[in-house]
Scaffold this motif. Structure first.
Motif, mmCIF file in Angstrom:
data_model
loop_
_atom_site.group_PDB
_atom_site.id
_atom_site.type_symbol
_atom_site.label_atom_id
_atom_site.label_comp_id
_atom_site.label_asym_id
_atom_site.label_seq_id
_atom_site.Cartn_x
_atom_site.Cartn_y
_atom_site.Cartn_z
ATOM 1 N N VAL A 16 0.838 -1.205 0.000
ATOM 2 C CA VAL A 16 0.000 0.000 0.000
ATOM 3 C C VAL A 16 0.867 1.247 0.000
ATOM 4 C CG1 VAL A 16 -1.963 -1.098 1.127
ATOM 5 C CG2 VAL A 16 -0.195 -0.017 2.526
ATOM 6 N N GLU A 17 0.278 2.329 -0.517
ATOM 7 C CA GLU A 17 0.955 3.614 -0.498
ATOM 8 C C GLU A 17 1.163 4.114 0.925
ATOM 9 O OE1 GLU A 17 2.209 5.474 -3.056
ATOM 10 O OE2 GLU A 17 1.795 3.770 -4.379
ATOM 11 N N GLU A 18 0.178 3.884 1.775
ATOM 12 C CA GLU A 18 0.328 4.321 3.158
ATOM 13 C C GLU A 18 -0.559 3.501 4.085
ATOM 14 O OE1 GLU A 18 -1.047 8.260 4.098
ATOM 15 O OE2 GLU A 18 -2.710 8.177 2.672
ATOM 16 N N VAL A 19 -0.120 3.405 5.328
ATOM 17 C CA VAL A 19 -0.917 2.807 6.396
ATOM 18 C C VAL A 19 -1.455 3.949 7.247
ATOM 19 C CG1 VAL A 19 -0.895 1.313 8.426
ATOM 20 C CG2 VAL A 19 0.427 0.675 6.392
ATOM 21 N N VAL A 20 -2.765 3.955 7.450
ATOM 22 C CA VAL A 20 -3.429 5.054 8.162
ATOM 23 C C VAL A 20 -4.132 4.510 9.403
ATOM 24 C CG1 VAL A 20 -3.732 6.393 6.049
ATOM 25 C CG2 VAL A 20 -5.536 4.810 6.760
ATOM 26 N N ASP A 21 -4.510 5.415 10.288
ATOM 27 C CA ASP A 21 -5.217 5.006 11.497
ATOM 28 C C ASP A 21 -6.632 4.529 11.199
ATOM 29 O OD1 ASP A 21 -3.063 5.555 13.180
ATOM 30 O OD2 ASP A 21 -3.640 7.654 13.384
ATOM 31 N N GLU A 22 -7.273 5.164 10.202
ATOM 32 C CA GLU A 22 -8.663 4.826 9.884
ATOM 33 C C GLU A 22 -8.924 5.051 8.406
ATOM 34 O OE1 GLU A 22 -13.211 6.000 11.339
ATOM 35 O OE2 GLU A 22 -11.457 6.878 12.317
ATOM 36 N N LEU A 23 -9.626 4.117 7.776
ATOM 37 C CA LEU A 23 -9.988 4.252 6.364
ATOM 38 C C LEU A 23 -11.180 5.187 6.233
ATOM 39 C CD1 LEU A 23 -9.734 0.533 5.140
ATOM 40 C CD2 LEU A 23 -7.991 2.332 4.966
ATOM 41 N N SER A 74 -0.732 4.965 -8.990
ATOM 42 C CA SER A 74 -1.757 4.692 -7.981
ATOM 43 C C SER A 74 -2.687 5.891 -7.965
ATOM 44 C CB SER A 74 -1.130 4.491 -6.594
ATOM 45 O OG SER A 74 -0.262 3.375 -6.585
ATOM 46 N N ALA A 75 -3.907 5.696 -8.417
ATOM 47 C CA ALA A 75 -4.857 6.810 -8.532
ATOM 48 C C ALA A 75 -4.947 7.559 -7.212
ATOM 49 C CB ALA A 75 -6.231 6.289 -8.945
ATOM 50 N N GLY A 76 -4.805 8.882 -7.314
ATOM 51 C CA GLY A 76 -4.860 9.723 -6.131
ATOM 52 C C GLY A 76 -3.518 9.927 -5.455
ATOM 53 N N TYR A 77 -2.490 9.171 -5.880
ATOM 54 C CA TYR A 77 -1.174 9.262 -5.250
ATOM 55 C C TYR A 77 -0.055 9.550 -6.243
ATOM 56 C CZ TYR A 77 -3.008 7.540 -0.805
ATOM 57 O OH TYR A 77 -3.710 7.409 0.381
ATOM 58 N N SER A 78 -0.161 9.067 -7.463
ATOM 59 C CA SER A 78 0.931 9.234 -8.420
ATOM 60 C C SER A 78 0.385 9.187 -9.846
ATOM 61 C CB SER A 78 1.989 8.135 -8.228
ATOM 62 O OG SER A 78 1.420 6.845 -8.420
ATOM 63 N N VAL A 79 1.244 9.507 -10.809
ATOM 64 C CA VAL A 79 0.861 9.471 -12.219
ATOM 65 C C VAL A 79 1.746 8.459 -12.945
ATOM 66 C CG1 VAL A 79 0.021 11.838 -12.240
ATOM 67 C CG2 VAL A 79 2.418 11.377 -12.806
ATOM 68 N N ARG A 80 1.279 8.011 -14.076
ATOM 69 C CA ARG A 80 2.010 7.011 -14.858
ATOM 70 C C ARG A 80 3.291 7.608 -15.430
ATOM 71 N NH1 ARG A 80 2.127 4.443 -20.136
ATOM 72 N NH2 ARG A 80 1.844 2.175 -19.979
ATOM 73 N N ASP A 81 4.374 6.878 -15.332
ATOM 74 C CA ASP A 81 5.665 7.305 -15.862
ATOM 75 C C ASP A 81 5.797 6.791 -17.294
ATOM 76 O OD1 ASP A 81 8.279 7.949 -16.409
ATOM 77 O OD2 ASP A 81 9.102 7.105 -14.557
ATOM 78 N N ASN A 82 5.214 7.525 -18.230
ATOM 79 C CA ASN A 82 5.221 7.090 -19.623
ATOM 80 C C ASN A 82 6.642 6.999 -20.187
ATOM 81 O OD1 ASN A 82 2.350 6.885 -19.969
ATOM 82 N ND2 ASN A 82 2.271 9.112 -19.994
ATOM 83 N N ASP A 83 7.527 7.885 -19.750
ATOM 84 C CA ASP A 83 8.900 7.845 -20.252
ATOM 85 C C ASP A 83 9.581 6.523 -19.910
ATOM 86 O OD1 ASP A 83 8.610 10.399 -21.249
ATOM 87 O OD2 ASP A 83 9.604 11.376 -19.555
ATOM 88 N N PHE A 84 9.245 5.969 -18.751
ATOM 89 C CA PHE A 84 9.859 4.702 -18.370
ATOM 90 C C PHE A 84 9.448 3.583 -19.318
ATOM 91 C CE2 PHE A 84 10.190 0.662 -16.309
ATOM 92 C CZ PHE A 84 11.424 0.710 -15.694
#
Length: 273
Positions: A197-204, A233-243
């Motif tokens: 996961v991108e992050e672990v949180v106290d509450e979803l 990851s939607a809401g966290y990052s964008v696709r690295d098309n160059d890669f």
């Protein structure tokens, strides 16, 4: 109930030589960090399962982790072929690779059957194709009620399913959203499972259209920020098309591939072109 532990420990606990392993994610949420950890730990003779194998499977195959691949379409999306996959099939480098090819619908229904505790799935797919002649696990079946000829495929029940998601709470409950593919079905069908996961949180917090995987269906959760790169990851990052474009040249040559893997994966660094 899921336990939240470091990624290296989770892979060591769950993935063993000879296992069947499904790393699922569709367009985004592809579990690259977990795949790289499998490579670093030197797993061998794996049966890799994936609806749409792309760069992470090219890397796993090229590093000698795979003995067999169960898949539908495979390629570098928007760019072209998977050169390490092609080299393994055509030239047996770095090791021979068995392939079992299906349609997208066949794989999706096989996961659903596995998640439902059924021995096989029935669908109308494959008709008009030559896949049944080349894939021994695609069989005709007659409907006992109408006499219609349909197609059956065996359920997929991986030893391990691995997916990436946006977040989990500290009890191991996972939440993911966006294009969700077959992650839920893969986890429910598997004997053991890992969610990075991108992050672990106290509450979803509620999120429109989110899929929630309760902690009691998951074995381990590992925090891996950026763990889907070069996908997103939607809401966290964008696709690295160059890669994706850069990978075509990197993977064409065995030596350049091995050099890149040594620098960017075996050392534990995040993958970058």
């Amino acid at each position: 109930m899921a336990t939240v532990i470091p990624l290296a420990e989770a892979v060591a606990n769950l993935v063993h030589d000879g296992d069947s392993v499904a790393l699922e994610g569709f367009t985004h949420l592809i579990p690259y960090a977990a795949g790289h950890e499998i490579i670093r730990q030197g797993r061998r003779d794996l049966t890799l399962i994936r609806m749409t194998p792309d760069l992470i499977y090219d890397q796993l195959v090229g590093m000698g982790c795979a003995r067999r691949l169960v898949f539908s379409w495979g390629g570098n999306p928007g760019v072209g072929s998977l050169h390490r996959f092609r080299d393994a099939v055509q030239n047996h480098w770095p090791a021979p690779l068995e392939v079992e090819e299906h349609s997208h619908a066949g794989i999706a229904n096989a996961y659903a059957a596995g998640a439902s505790g059924l021995p096989f799935a029935v669908l109308r797919g494959y008709r008009g194709t030559d896949l049944p002649a080349h894939t021994a696990t695609v069989k005709p079946i007659t409907c006992p009620f109408t006499g219609e000829e349909l197609t059956a495929v065996p359920a997929i029940n991986p030893d391990v399913a691995i997916v990436h998601a946006q977040r989990a709470d500290r009890h191991g409950n996972v939440q993911l959203w966006g294009i969700t593919g077959v992650q839920k079905e893969a986890v429910l069908a598997a004997r053991r499972s890992l969610v990075t996961v991108e992050e672990v949180v106290d509450e979803l917090e509620p999120h429109p259209g989110a899929v929630t995987l309760p902690g009691w269906v998951i074995t381990h959760v590992s925090e891996a920020p950026g763990g889907s790169h070069p996908s997103y990851s939607a809401g966290y990052s964008v696709r690295d098309n160059d890669f994706y474009q850069a990978w075509d040249a990197i993977a064409r040559d065995r030596e350049s591939f091995l050099a890149w893997m040594d620098e960017h994966v075996l050392t534990g660094e995040a993958a970058r072109p």
